[in-house]
Design an enzyme around this catalytic site. Structure first.
Site, mmCIF file in Angstrom:
data_model
loop_
_atom_site.group_PDB
_atom_site.id
_atom_site.type_symbol
_atom_site.label_atom_id
_atom_site.label_comp_id
_atom_site.label_asym_id
_atom_site.label_seq_id
_atom_site.Cartn_x
_atom_site.Cartn_y
_atom_site.Cartn_z
ATOM 1 N N GLU A 229 0.878 -1.170 0.000
ATOM 2 C CA GLU A 229 0.000 0.000 0.000
ATOM 3 C C GLU A 229 0.909 1.210 0.000
ATOM 4 O O GLU A 229 1.615 1.462 0.974
ATOM 5 C CB GLU A 229 -0.908 -0.023 1.229
ATOM 6 C CG GLU A 229 -2.106 0.911 1.105
ATOM 7 C CD GLU A 229 -1.785 2.342 1.482
ATOM 8 O OE1 GLU A 229 -1.547 3.142 0.544
ATOM 9 O OE2 GLU A 229 -1.771 2.650 2.666
ATOM 10 N N CYS A 263 -2.027 8.885 2.968
ATOM 11 C CA CYS A 263 -1.847 8.358 1.612
ATOM 12 C C CYS A 263 -3.032 8.717 0.732
ATOM 13 O O CYS A 263 -2.903 8.797 -0.488
ATOM 14 C CB CYS A 263 -1.632 6.852 1.652
ATOM 15 S SG CYS A 263 -2.936 5.955 2.507
#
Length: 470
Positions: A229, A263
């Protein structure tokens, strides 16, 4: 040879933790020994221990939140929400494991049974980030332990104290110490775990550069499960809407929550011509009112500092570099004290920048891009190698249908922030944002592998063709 490590509070510069880097070989060997007995624990027992862990975190919740706030520089209110997410992850993971990796039995030939079950991979290395140093690694750890894996957790070298505290909560809940171990260190320790032949899986959350390095290192080792990720250069597209103030608040939440260190944070605001002069001044006015301060300040700040001075230096330099390439400052990035990493929210009109850099600037820096229409907005939104999160603000249901269909991202929202993601749904992206192994509710998928079986209580078989007659 062990290396001395020190962690300091970014908001004050005071030392908060010190320790030494761990020994990878010794840690992996202990995990390997513990692996077999943990996998044989009944699923109900493993779930019970995870619920005990949740209770331990709940017991220490305020102390834990204060530690997160101190070591990351994020406001205390936000650190408290992170602790709640750690607690909530347990029940979500229990449900996900049952739903995603449940057992099945089907009829088979000769009155036998065809069965589907799942097995743990073995030793899992969890490499955690600094922006959510408890919640994000915990999102890997809990599903991995429920599935029967053992875990070696390497926290970010920027947030070792939080990683150590999280691990201690597992041990206080009576999860065996070799089943979940915390190992400290920098890049070399992370590389050692990734490469170790007795590590069966690598679960990583962090930068694209580090994730790509892991992917390259394991390109010749297909036997290891790898979940990456890696963030994003996320777009938020602005169409016509009468709700200017609400839209501005949504953009602010997307770009500047956690000082832009998410993110899923919006890095690019893409605005059609008809809305530019309405929304940009509204966003600027609201951003100028945001309180930026240390975690325990009164009144409570909207955002704190970035993680360290090196990060603050890089972001300040990036803002200047974008201006030198044709960017027009709408709201300058300010740094009141050069010795501390506090940055003001910053907004820059990047419309006239030729070949805008497709990078993740991990902080409170929002680039605005003006486009003539919706078609160009979608084209610009997809003008990135990343593909984590995207939001559409305004428009009609048919516009969102088009947006959802054409945007390349793992999270696609409408009139909600780019960082609005549910833990009860899958979380992940494509391109440089991930390797098609979404976390959150779908983390169960990479923590156990399916095993198909054909079974009978007694052997029963005949050979009907190809035997000689005696």
């Amino acid at each position: 040879m062990a290396t001395d490590l020190v962690s300091t509070e970014p908001a004050t510069g005071r030392e908060i933790w010190h320790g030494q880097s761990g020994n990878v070989d010794e840690t992996v060997e202990r995990a390997r020994v513990a692996m077999r007995s943990w996998a044989r624990e009944p699923l109900g027992r493993r779930i019970e221990l995870m619920r005990r862990f949740a209770n331990q975190v709940r017991k220490h919740s305020e102390t834990f939140a204060e530690l997160i706030a101190r070591e990351t520089g994020k406001p205390l209110w936000e650190a408290r929400t992170e602790v709640e997410a750690v607690i909530g992850k347990v029940e979500i993971s229990v449900t996900a494991y049952a739903e995603r990796t449940g057992q099945k039995k089907l009829n088979s030939a000769l009155q036998g049974t065809a069965a589907l079950r799942h097995k743990p991979h073995g030793v899992m290395a969890v490499l955690g980030p600094y922006n959510f140093p408890a919640h994000l690694p915990n999102g890997h750890i809990i599903p991995a332990l429920i599935a029967g894996n053992v875990v070696i957790f390497k926290p970010s070298e920027k947030t070792p104290a939080v990683g150590e505290f999280l691990t201690r909560c597992f041990h206080e809940a009576k999860v065996p110490e070799d089943v979940i171990q915390c190992i400290h260190g920098g890049v070399e320790v992370g590389q050692g775990l990734v490469e170790h032949w007795m590590v069966d899986g690598v679960l990583f959350t962090g930068s694209a550069r580090a994730g790509i390095a892991i992917n390259r290192k394991l390109a010749t080792d297909p036997g290891k499960i790898v979940a990456l990720e890696m963030g994003g250069n996320n777009p938020i597209v602005m169409l016509d809407t009468p709700k200017i103030e609400d839209a501005a608040a949504t953009i602010i939440q997307s770009a500047f929550t956690t000082a832009g260190q998410r993110c899923t944070a919006a890095r690019r605001l893409i605005v059609i011509d008809s809305m530019f002069d309405k929304i940009v001044p509204a966003v600027k006015e609201m951003a100028e009112k945001l309180i930026v301060d240390e975690p325990f300040a009164d009144p409570q700040p909207f955002m704190g500092c970035v993680i360290d001075n090196g990060t603050a230096d890089l972001l300040s330099e990036s803002f200047v570099a974008l201006m030198s390439r044709g960017g027009r400052p709408i709201m300058h990035m300010k740094r009141p004290d050069e010795s501390l990493p506090f940055l003001s929210p910053s907004i820059l009109d990047a419309t006239d920048i030729h070949e805008r850099p497709d990078i993740e600037l991990f902080g409170p820096l929002l680039q605005v891009i003006r486009v003539p229409d919706f078609e160009e907005a979608i084209k610009e939104a997809n003008n990135t190698r990343y593909g984590l999160s995207a939001s559409l603000i305004g428009g009609q249901p048919e516009d969102f249908e088009t947006f959802w269909s054409e945007i390349r991202a793992g999270i696609v929202n409408w009139n909600r922030p780019t960082n609005g993601a549910s833990s009860a749904a899958p979380f992940g992206g494509v391109g440089l944002s991930g390797n098609h192994r979404p976390a959150a509710f779908y983390a169960a998928d990479y923590c156990a592998y399916p095993v198909a079986s054909n079974e009978m209580e007694q052997p029963r078989a005949t050979i009907g063709v190809g035997l000689r007659n005696e």
